[in-house]
Design a protein around this motif. Structure first.
Motif, PDB file in Angstrom:
ATOM      1  N   GLY A 158       8.258  -8.057  -9.757  1.00  0.00           N
ATOM      2  CA  GLY A 158       7.774  -7.015  -8.851  1.00  0.00           C
ATOM      3  C   GLY A 158       6.348  -7.278  -8.390  1.00  0.00           C
ATOM      4  N   ALA A 159       5.503  -7.711  -9.312  1.00  0.00           N
ATOM      5  CA  ALA A 159       4.116  -8.017  -8.958  1.00  0.00           C
ATOM      6  C   ALA A 159       4.047  -9.212  -8.017  1.00  0.00           C
ATOM      7  CB  ALA A 159       3.298  -8.278 -10.223  1.00  0.00           C
ATOM      8  N   GLN A 160       4.874 -10.228  -8.255  1.00  0.00           N
ATOM      9  CA  GLN A 160       4.892 -11.394  -7.373  1.00  0.00           C
ATOM     10  C   GLN A 160       5.370 -11.009  -5.976  1.00  0.00           C
ATOM     11  OE1 GLN A 160       7.368 -13.960  -9.781  1.00  0.00           O
ATOM     12  NE2 GLN A 160       5.601 -15.182 -10.445  1.00  0.00           N
ATOM     13  N   ALA A 161       6.350 -10.129  -5.886  1.00  0.00           N
ATOM     14  CA  ALA A 161       6.840  -9.676  -4.582  1.00  0.00           C
ATOM     15  C   ALA A 161       5.759  -8.887  -3.852  1.00  0.00           C
ATOM     16  CB  ALA A 161       8.091  -8.816  -4.759  1.00  0.00           C
ATOM     17  N   GLN A 162       5.008  -8.067  -4.576  1.00  0.00           N
ATOM     18  CA  GLN A 162       3.927  -7.300  -3.956  1.00  0.00           C
ATOM     19  C   GLN A 162       2.842  -8.233  -3.429  1.00  0.00           C
ATOM     20  OE1 GLN A 162       1.922  -4.549  -6.559  1.00  0.00           O
ATOM     21  NE2 GLN A 162       0.829  -3.571  -4.880  1.00  0.00           N
ATOM     22  N   VAL A 163       2.472  -9.243  -4.176  1.00  0.00           N
ATOM     23  CA  VAL A 163       1.471 -10.213  -3.730  1.00  0.00           C
ATOM     24  C   VAL A 163       1.973 -10.955  -2.491  1.00  0.00           C
ATOM     25  CG1 VAL A 163       0.313 -12.377  -4.346  1.00  0.00           C
ATOM     26  CG2 VAL A 163       0.326 -10.477  -5.947  1.00  0.00           C
ATOM     27  N   ALA A 164       3.250 -11.318  -2.477  1.00  0.00           N
ATOM     28  CA  ALA A 164       3.814 -12.014  -1.315  1.00  0.00           C
ATOM     29  C   ALA A 164       3.757 -11.125  -0.079  1.00  0.00           C
ATOM     30  CB  ALA A 164       5.251 -12.433  -1.605  1.00  0.00           C
ATOM     31  N   ARG A 165       4.067  -9.820  -0.235  1.00  0.00           N
ATOM     32  CA  ARG A 165       3.975  -8.891   0.905  1.00  0.00           C
ATOM     33  C   ARG A 165       2.538  -8.761   1.387  1.00  0.00           C
ATOM     34  NH1 ARG A 165       7.714  -6.036  -2.272  1.00  0.00           N
ATOM     35  NH2 ARG A 165       6.055  -4.729  -3.096  1.00  0.00           N
ATOM     36  N   MET A 166       1.594  -8.686   0.458  1.00  0.00           N
ATOM     37  CA  MET A 166       0.183  -8.558   0.837  1.00  0.00           C
ATOM     38  C   MET A 166      -0.293  -9.802   1.576  1.00  0.00           C
ATOM     39  SD  MET A 166      -1.192  -6.719  -2.653  1.00  0.00           S
ATOM     40  CE  MET A 166      -2.901  -6.962  -2.305  1.00  0.00           C
TER      41      MET A 166
ATOM     42  N   THR B 271     -10.240 -10.298   2.544  1.00  0.00           N
ATOM     43  CA  THR B 271      -9.444 -11.318   1.879  1.00  0.00           C
ATOM     44  C   THR B 271      -9.637 -11.189   0.372  1.00  0.00           C
ATOM     45  OG1 THR B 271     -11.234 -12.918   2.059  1.00  0.00           O
ATOM     46  CG2 THR B 271      -9.598 -12.912   3.822  1.00  0.00           C
ATOM     47  N   PRO B 272      -8.656 -11.590  -0.421  1.00  0.00           N
ATOM     48  CA  PRO B 272      -8.787 -11.460  -1.870  1.00  0.00           C
ATOM     49  C   PRO B 272     -10.008 -12.182  -2.429  1.00  0.00           C
ATOM     50  CG  PRO B 272      -6.535 -11.961  -1.284  1.00  0.00           C
ATOM     51  CD  PRO B 272      -7.351 -12.077  -0.021  1.00  0.00           C
ATOM     52  N   ASP B 273     -10.413 -13.315  -1.819  1.00  0.00           N
ATOM     53  CA  ASP B 273     -11.582 -14.057  -2.321  1.00  0.00           C
ATOM     54  C   ASP B 273     -12.867 -13.259  -2.137  1.00  0.00           C
ATOM     55  OD1 ASP B 273     -10.269 -17.184  -1.075  1.00  0.00           O
ATOM     56  OD2 ASP B 273      -9.924 -16.147  -2.950  1.00  0.00           O
ATOM     57  N   ALA B 274     -12.926 -12.407  -1.097  1.00  0.00           N
ATOM     58  CA  ALA B 274     -14.146 -11.666  -0.816  1.00  0.00           C
ATOM     59  C   ALA B 274     -14.264 -10.418  -1.682  1.00  0.00           C
ATOM     60  CB  ALA B 274     -14.187 -11.266   0.657  1.00  0.00           C
TER      61      ALA B 274
END
Length: 105
Positions: A37-45, A98-101
């Motif tokens: 579920g967490a991997q799917a959420q990251v893919a959607r994001m 972005t996630p890096d920022a």
């Protein structure tokens, strides 16, 4: 409350095998579902971020393609006192960072 049983390891045909209790197996299955579920959420994001980045690039290309004599006409259609660079800055500000920022906990 009883202590959770430790998994046993045995060697079967030269391969180390872990034998889990039914509770441990259920816990492992639950953890796998949560991870999926967490991997799917990251893919959607990531997809959403990619789409918004494409939208920003397209908006910048359109705004950059406006001829210099057409900019004055466009400026009068924007809110008073707003310029095209301000409009682009507003578009960028509306997009998620972005996630890096982002600060990491």
């Amino acid at each position: 409350m009883p202590k959770p049983a430790k998994p046993r390891t045995i060697t079967l045909n030269g391969v180390d095998v872990v034998v889990l209790t039914p509770e441990q197996h259920a816990g492992l299955a639950s953890a796998r579902r949560q991870l999926g579920g967490a991997q799917a959420q990251v893919a959607r994001m990531k997809l959403d971020l990619h789409r918004k980045s494409q939208l920003l690039g397209e908006a910048e290309r359109i705004l950059a393609s406006i001829p210099a004599d057409g900019i004055g006409h466009l400026d009068c259609q924007l809110d008073p006192g707003r310029t095209l660079p301000q409009l682009i800055a507003d578009i960028r500000a509306a997009l998620p960072r972005t996630p890096d920022a982002q600060a990491r906990p």
